[in-house]
Motif scaffolding. Structure first.
Motif, mmCIF file in Angstrom:
data_model
loop_
_atom_site.group_PDB
_atom_site.id
_atom_site.type_symbol
_atom_site.label_atom_id
_atom_site.label_comp_id
_atom_site.label_asym_id
_atom_site.label_seq_id
_atom_site.Cartn_x
_atom_site.Cartn_y
_atom_site.Cartn_z
ATOM 1 N N ARG A 56 0.838 -1.188 0.000
ATOM 2 C CA ARG A 56 0.000 0.000 0.000
ATOM 3 C C ARG A 56 0.880 1.248 0.000
ATOM 4 O O ARG A 56 1.906 1.312 0.669
ATOM 5 C CB ARG A 56 -0.903 0.000 1.238
ATOM 6 N N GLY A 57 0.480 2.251 -0.772
ATOM 7 C CA GLY A 57 1.256 3.482 -0.869
ATOM 8 C C GLY A 57 0.380 4.661 -1.229
ATOM 9 O O GLY A 57 -0.848 4.552 -1.291
ATOM 10 N N LYS A 58 1.010 5.771 -1.513
ATOM 11 C CA LYS A 58 0.276 6.998 -1.805
ATOM 12 C C LYS A 58 -0.093 7.135 -3.283
ATOM 13 O O LYS A 58 -0.944 7.964 -3.625
ATOM 14 C CB LYS A 58 1.106 8.207 -1.364
ATOM 15 N N GLN A 59 0.558 6.366 -4.138
ATOM 16 C CA GLN A 59 0.229 6.442 -5.555
ATOM 17 C C GLN A 59 -1.186 5.917 -5.806
ATOM 18 O O GLN A 59 -1.709 5.080 -5.051
ATOM 19 C CB GLN A 59 1.226 5.625 -6.386
ATOM 20 N N HIS A 60 -1.796 6.438 -6.864
ATOM 21 C CA HIS A 60 -3.155 6.022 -7.201
ATOM 22 C C HIS A 60 -3.248 4.517 -7.341
ATOM 23 O O HIS A 60 -4.214 3.888 -6.895
ATOM 24 C CB HIS A 60 -3.576 6.727 -8.500
ATOM 25 N N SER A 62 -1.624 2.174 -5.835
ATOM 26 C CA SER A 62 -1.396 1.371 -4.635
ATOM 27 C C SER A 62 -2.140 1.841 -3.392
ATOM 28 O O SER A 62 -1.943 1.283 -2.320
ATOM 29 C CB SER A 62 0.108 1.341 -4.330
ATOM 30 N N ARG A 63 -3.013 2.811 -3.509
ATOM 31 C CA ARG A 63 -3.630 3.394 -2.313
ATOM 32 C C ARG A 63 -4.496 2.407 -1.549
ATOM 33 O O ARG A 63 -4.699 2.559 -0.338
ATOM 34 C CB ARG A 63 -4.449 4.625 -2.685
ATOM 35 N N TYR A 64 -5.020 1.359 -2.248
ATOM 36 C CA TYR A 64 -5.853 0.374 -1.561
ATOM 37 C C TYR A 64 -5.231 -1.021 -1.562
ATOM 38 O O TYR A 64 -5.913 -1.998 -1.209
ATOM 39 C CB TYR A 64 -7.238 0.305 -2.216
ATOM 40 N N GLU A 92 -10.304 1.636 7.704
ATOM 41 C CA GLU A 92 -9.482 2.824 7.441
ATOM 42 C C GLU A 92 -9.613 3.292 6.007
ATOM 43 O O GLU A 92 -9.553 4.488 5.716
ATOM 44 C CB GLU A 92 -8.021 2.507 7.771
ATOM 45 N N ILE A 93 -9.766 2.349 5.097
ATOM 46 C CA ILE A 93 -9.911 2.660 3.674
ATOM 47 C C ILE A 93 -11.139 1.916 3.150
ATOM 48 O O ILE A 93 -11.520 0.867 3.689
ATOM 49 C CB ILE A 93 -8.652 2.257 2.877
ATOM 50 N N ARG A 234 -6.809 -1.375 -9.829
ATOM 51 C CA ARG A 234 -6.907 -0.056 -9.207
ATOM 52 C C ARG A 234 -8.383 0.301 -9.049
ATOM 53 O O ARG A 234 -9.161 0.153 -9.989
ATOM 54 C CB ARG A 234 -6.205 0.970 -10.086
ATOM 55 N N LYS A 237 -12.374 6.330 -6.187
ATOM 56 C CA LYS A 237 -13.330 6.708 -5.152
ATOM 57 C C LYS A 237 -14.770 6.582 -5.632
ATOM 58 O O LYS A 237 -15.685 6.445 -4.809
ATOM 59 C CB LYS A 237 -13.062 8.141 -4.685
#
Length: 262
Positions: A56-60, A62-64, A92-93, A234, A237
């Motif tokens: 998981r990361g901040k990039q689109h 990997s965000r989930y 959390e997500i 990916r 939202k």
């Protein structure tokens, strides 16, 4: 020759024919001019030992991402990557997605990467197969396949400083739309050269992105760095959670290097 002997010979011949016809035929596996350096057909013998789960990361992309085992299913010779709703009031997500990565293309090399896959559509879901910089450099990508929601086509494209920051996505054209039925299995491929990136679908050439002479920076960084292979889902939202789960079915991954005459 006795009747029993003849019967045994017939049974043996029949068994041999069944064994031969039962073998999986894949004439495109061995390609003229290329050597198969490695492959993974997800037969369950090695699991995902040669792969890492995308963290998981901040990039689109990997965000989930999650390493939850329920998102990685090995069955019937396929790897199924899954995207699901992250149920629970304390989540959390909103979503959890599966994705895998491994070493891909070395800098200053010639290579061919192929992935045979299909996917089921969900609004806001984007299955992808991409080559991204091993050192994490942003804004650089070779997208071998991206499919958005219910689109009846896939995108194949390159991303760089030149195509984004410098505002030059059309000289030369950096993306192509290829009409396919992504719900069916297709082979998505790319060949990388010092002066070009060439895309394929089902062994048909679909696009070439060349290196050109220009004073604008960042036009062709792809030969100058190691690129890792990323395969996953990916979610956005606006993903319709009532349609989940979304699945990406991967039959095999193959990596080729140029044939040598040693």
């Amino acid at each position: 020759m006795t009747r029993n002997t003849i019967l045994v010979m017939i049974l043996a011949l029949t068994a041999g024919l069944v064994a031969c016809t039962g073998q999986k035929s894949d004439p495109d596996k061995f390609r003229k001019g290329w050597t198969l350096a490695w492959e993974d057909d997800f037969d369950g013998k090695t699991g995902l030992d040669t792969w890492s789960k995308i963290p998981r990361g901040k990039q689109h992309m990997s965000r989930y991402m999650s390493d939850n085992e329920a998102l990685y299913i090995l069955e019937d010779g396929l790897l199924v990557l899954r995207g699901v709703e992250n149920a629970g009031n304390n989540a959390e997500i909103p979503f959890l997605t599966g994705g895998i990565t491994r070493q891909g293309v070395k800098k200053n090399s010639v290579s061919r990467v192929e992935v045979r896959a299909r996917m089921n559509p969900v609004a806001g879901a984007v299955p992808f197969v991409s080559l991204l910089p091993s050192d994490g450099t942003g804004n650089i990508a070779i997208d071998i396949m991206e499919r958005y929601g219910y689109d009846e086509f896939i995108y194949q494209s390159v991303t760089s400083q030149y195509t984004t920051t410098e505002g030059m996505p059309d000289n030369p054209p950096s993306s192509a739309l290829v009409g396919v039925n992504p719900n069916q299995f297709h082979t998505y491929g790319v060949e990388t050269y010092p002066d070009s990136v060439v895309f394929f679908v089902d062994n048909n050439r679909t696009k070439k992105y060349p290196r050109i002479l220009t004073d604008i920076p960042g036009q062709f960084p792809f030969n100058d760095m190691d690129l890792d292979l990323f395969i996953g889902i990916r979610l956005n939202k606006d993903t319709d959670s009532t349609e989940l789960p979304v699945d990406m079915f991967i039959d095999w991954v193959r990596y080729y290097e140029p044939e040598t005459n040693n």
